[in-house]
Design an enzyme around this catalytic site. Structure first.
Site, mmCIF file in Angstrom:
data_model
loop_
_atom_site.group_PDB
_atom_site.id
_atom_site.type_symbol
_atom_site.label_atom_id
_atom_site.label_comp_id
_atom_site.label_asym_id
_atom_site.label_seq_id
_atom_site.Cartn_x
_atom_site.Cartn_y
_atom_site.Cartn_z
ATOM 1 N N HIS A 52 54.155 54.308 47.205
ATOM 2 C CA HIS A 52 55.227 53.473 46.692
ATOM 3 C C HIS A 52 56.416 53.464 47.628
ATOM 4 O O HIS A 52 57.050 52.443 47.838
ATOM 5 C CB HIS A 52 55.639 53.987 45.312
ATOM 6 C CG HIS A 52 54.638 53.627 44.275
ATOM 7 N ND1 HIS A 52 54.624 54.168 43.027
ATOM 8 C CD2 HIS A 52 53.612 52.754 44.334
ATOM 9 C CE1 HIS A 52 53.626 53.637 42.351
ATOM 10 N NE2 HIS A 52 52.998 52.790 43.119
ATOM 11 N N ARG A 70 34.960 49.869 61.166
ATOM 12 C CA ARG A 70 36.194 49.394 61.803
ATOM 13 C C ARG A 70 37.304 50.433 61.786
ATOM 14 O O ARG A 70 38.253 50.358 62.558
ATOM 15 C CB ARG A 70 36.657 48.103 61.127
ATOM 16 C CG ARG A 70 37.292 48.267 59.767
ATOM 17 C CD ARG A 70 37.327 46.935 59.025
ATOM 18 N NE ARG A 70 38.559 46.734 58.295
ATOM 19 C CZ ARG A 70 38.751 45.746 57.425
ATOM 20 N NH1 ARG A 70 37.790 44.873 57.188
ATOM 21 N NH2 ARG A 70 39.881 45.614 56.809
ATOM 22 N N CYS A 116 41.366 34.801 59.839
ATOM 23 C CA CYS A 116 42.498 35.559 59.306
ATOM 24 C C CYS A 116 42.368 37.066 59.517
ATOM 25 O O CYS A 116 43.079 37.840 58.903
ATOM 26 C CB CYS A 116 42.680 35.254 57.820
ATOM 27 S SG CYS A 116 41.258 35.697 56.825
HETATM 28 C C1 PEP Z 1 38.760 40.622 57.347
HETATM 29 O O1 PEP Z 1 37.754 41.232 56.999
HETATM 30 O O2 PEP Z 1 38.937 40.191 58.499
HETATM 31 C C2 PEP Z 1 39.836 40.380 56.389
HETATM 32 C C3 PEP Z 1 40.847 39.596 56.673
HETATM 33 O O3 PEP Z 1 39.758 41.033 55.204
HETATM 34 P P1 PEP Z 1 40.273 42.536 55.005
HETATM 35 O O4 PEP Z 1 40.865 42.989 56.312
HETATM 36 O O5 PEP Z 1 41.240 42.493 53.899
HETATM 37 O O6 PEP Z 1 38.985 43.217 54.680
HETATM 38 MG MG MG Z 2 37.478 41.665 54.901
#
Ligand code: PEP
Ligand code: MG
Length: 755
Positions: free
Chosen positions: A369, A645, A682
């Site tokens: 928070h 990742r 994105c």
């Molecule tokens: C993505 O996987 O690239 C994505 C934008 O979603 P998140 O990072 O929220 O998993």
């Molecule tokens: Mg994602």
């Protein structure tokens, strides 16, 4: 196994201890009496007290039952033996057969081999361990909860005795940092980016309770209830004050306020006071219990609730001790860097924002928070800095480098100068990027590009205005769900989305439906401990298995639109059938809305996130049924390479700018063009100029990114001759290089493109 009923209630022991403490005598004599009383009252053959000495050594200071010659001779390192284990982990242990415990360390001088069962509790003061209190029995005895609580009460009394400095030199109790007043650099984790320099302010140096045993229990209960009332009223006042605005930080505080009404917590304190403790000691005991109970749970959400509770506990203690406000506002320097073990959201909001520069914490996670509130206030925060509170002196110059997750205490003159230069450069760049705001996002050869921002909190919407972005390309709806203690109902969700749309002021916002599950656990949604969370029961998979949950979210978005057009996208879709199911739920909600006379959105654009590689081979069919596709490159790339990742060890194993990723994306671009479907990306790639450049090179024209990347990406776009670069990149992608990153960098350097 034999069970022995305790003959004395906790109140009786406390009363006897009070007499001991009131009598004349040395601290050592008192300890000797305490072990006798506890052993007698608890029907234990042994009661011992170990005190922590310099060098993290636990020394036997008093015993009833063990060989008296062992006193001041038996020493254990912190973590050694069961006693060391209790101290190191700061939690009680109760063992019917201690000798079979893996931590058991046999000390011949004590003569303890004949004792089988053992129970011990840490002696804590201000969350620091000062020693251990333990009892032992010959039989395989199971100590019950009430007995452990009795030991904990006694330990609270002992904490005051140890801290009095009569037993060991007070210097020994002070944390040893070994750093003197030399400059120190410490690493932590980034909770919020940015750089600041200022003077260290130790957030509320620990509160120590001096009176533990109650004279009059009824009076203590009354004092507690009164103090609780005042604290609740304080929080209400904070909530009413204007400067909070209407972001999630306000919701955070509301959730926090609910804690103060939590019946379980209040009851626990009342019970603790009922055992004969003062109101202060009861409040502290309830907190210590929770801390022990939660300490093994690494779930960040639980840890954050603990931080909230710590904040409330401190507020209550201050009230009970007649110390009004948490802060002494007048003595706050103009450039304060708050240093704390942990900080609650209310604590932070109580500081004068105008004087705050940054925050350094021993605890904290990105979802804490305090991190969310700090983001709202635009303050750099570094968390998980080990023992920062022990290493810094009030007033020390301190640098908080949130970008690099490090902290400099008493930095050398050159470092201070360097930071001042950095701050100046940051400011200069900020001005340059701000100047770009009104200029079109188009390449040098005139190709228009749509740049959008990613958001997850209401507060992020301000970046639409500061950057001049075309819209929100990804609104991660789960973030708000994660900072709450219960599932928001449809009306609450609708209210939030309505505010998002209001603030977007006509610019498109792509609401991504809940992407929780896996490692993003909501405390109020069951989880199954997936072995591979990223590939587990998450996102649309949960949404389709729990359609009511997804439908409620869709309903909320439809309600929030109030006739405005909406964009909805589904995460982690792996095949067409999933999209169809999700779409069906959306249609049901639209029909329902019409049936109820709710104004339906002017247009509903349905999108899918391309994150699962299997979709790459279903594009023609998929694209026939959607309005837009958004590449979630974070997930897509990790699945293409089968490389987590978040695992730093794998970071060098693959590169997002590899021909395989870029070829895949080029195919996606072509498929979308053929199908006349809008395409965007994105993932994090979009916000890094070099990667964004490659994305434009393979044909993407819409990028959505974290707001921090906006200025740098826009500068790159405006300097790029796209036609020329596309030819260059095509040749590279056709080649066999592992990564095209270096080649792109060379192109950028030769063509004056800022990266
Ligand atoms: C993505 O996987 O690239 C994505 C934008 O979603 P998140 O990072 O929220 O998993
Ligand atoms: Mg994602």
């Amino acid at each position: 196994m034999e069970r022995t009923t305790p003959v004395a209630g906790p109140r009786l022991i406390l009363r006897r201890l009070r007499d001991v403490m009131a009598r004349a005598g040395t601290a050592q004599e008192r300890l000797d009496q305490v072990v006798r009383i506890v052993a007698g009252e608890m029907v234990a053959e042994v009661c011992s007290i170990y005190v922590l000495r310099a060098g993290d050594i636990l020394e036997l200071f008093a015993t009833q039952g063990l060989n008296p010659d062992a006193v001041h001779r038996t020493r254990l390192r912190l973590g050694e033996g069961i006693v060391g284990d209790i101290a190191a982990n700061e939690r009680p242990l109760s063992l019917a057969d201690a000798q079979t415990h893996p931590s058991f360390a046999y000390r011949p001088e004590t003569g303890e081999e004949i004792y089988h069962s053992m129970a011990g509790v840490p002696i804590l003061r201000g969350e620091k361990v000062l020693g251990v209190l333990a009892v032992q029995n010959r039989t395989l005895r199971q100590y019950d909860e009430e007995e452990i609580e009795t030991l904990e009460n006694v330990a609270m009394v002992l904490a005051e005795l140890v801290a009095s400095g009569e037993l060991v030199n007070p210097e020994e109790i002070k944390p040893i940092d070994g750093t003197g007043l030399l400059p120190v650099r410490l690493d932590g984790v980034q909770l919020n980016g940015g750089v600041a320099i200022g003077k260290a302010v130790l957030h509320e140096p620990r509160i120590f309770i001096s009176k533990v045993i109650a004279e009059d229990t009824a009076l203590e209960q009354k004092r507690f209830i009164e103090a609780l009332g005042v604290v609740r009223a304080d929080l209400d006042r904070m909530l009413e004050s204007d400067h909070l605005g209407h972001g999630e930080h306000r919701e955070v505080l509301e959730t926090f306020r609910m804690f103060a009404d939590d019946r379980g917590w209040v009851e626990r304190i009342r019970e603790a006071i009922g055992t004969g403790l003062t109101a202060e000691a009861g409040v502290q005991r309830a907190f210590d219990d929770m801390r022990v109970r939660f300490s093994e749970i690494s779930d960040p959400y639980i840890q954050e609730r603990l931080a909230d509770l710590s904040d409330l506990t401190r507020r209550l203690l201050l009230r009970l001790m007649g110390r009004g406000s948490v802060l002494d506002a007048a003595s706050l320097p103009d450039d304060a860097v708050i240093v704390a073990r942990d900080l609650g959201p209310a604590d932070l909001l109580e500081y004068d924002r105008g004087k705050l520069r940054g925050i350094v914490l021993e605890a904290g996670s990105a979802l804490s928070h305090v991190a969310i509130v700090a983001r709202a206030l635009d303050l750099p925060v570094v968390g998980r800095v080990e023992d920062i509170t022990g290493r810094v002196e009030p007033g020390d110059p301190i640098v908080v480098d949130g970008d690099n997750a490090q902290v400099f205490i008493r930095p050398a003159e050159e470092i201070q100068q360097q930071v001042a230069d950095t701050l100046q450069a940051v400011e200069q760049r900020r001005r340059q990027y701000a100047a770009l705001r009104e200029l079109p996002a188009a390449t040098r050869d005139g190709v228009a590009v749509s740049l959008r921002v990613n958001a997850g909190l209401l507060i992020d919407l301000q970046h639409l205005a500061t950057t001049g972005a075309d819209g929100v390309g990804l609104y991660r709806t789960e973030i708000t769900f994660m900072v709450r203690s219960q599932f928001p109902d449809v009306e609450e969700q609708a209210q939030l989305y309505r505010r998002v749309l209001d603030q977007a002021d006509g610019k498109p916002v792509a609401f991504r439906t809940l992407d929780v599950g896996g490692d993003k656990v909501l405390p109020y949604v069951e989880s199954f401990g997936d072995e591979n969370p990223a590939m587990g029961w998450r996102a649309i998979r949960i949404g389709l298995d729990r359609p009511a949950m997804l439908r409620r979210q869709l309903r909320a978005i439809i309600m929030a639109a109030e006739g405005r057009p909406i964009w909805i996208m589904f995460p982690m879709v792996a095949d067409l059938a999933e999209l169809r199911q999700a779409r069906h739920l959306l249609d049901l909600e639209l029909t329902r809305a019409r049936g109820r006379g709710t104004t339906t959105p002017a247009r509903v654009s349905v999108g899918v996130m391309l994150e699962v590689p299997a979709l790459l081979w279903q594009l023609p069919e998929l694209l026939r049924e959607i309005d837009f596709l958004s590449v979630g490159s974070n997930d897509l790339v990790q699945f293409l390479f089968a490389a987590d990742r978040g695992n730093p060890r794998l970071a060098g194993r693959y590169d997002t700018l590899s021909p395989s990723v870029l070829r895949a994306l080029r195919n996606v671009v072509e498929a979308c063009k053929r199908a006349n479907v809008e395409l965007s990306l994105c993932g994090e790639m979009a916000g890094k100029p070099i990667e964004a450049m490659a994305l434009l090179g393979v044909g993407l024209r819409t990028l959505s990114m974290a707001p921090g990347g906006f200025g740098p990406v826009k500068s790159m776009v405006r300097a790029l001759d796209l036609a020329r670069f596309t030819g260059y990149l095509d040749a590279l992608i056709g080649g066999s290089q592992r990564s095209v990153r270096d080649s792109i960098r060379l192109f950028a350097r030769d063509h004056g493109i800022p990266l």
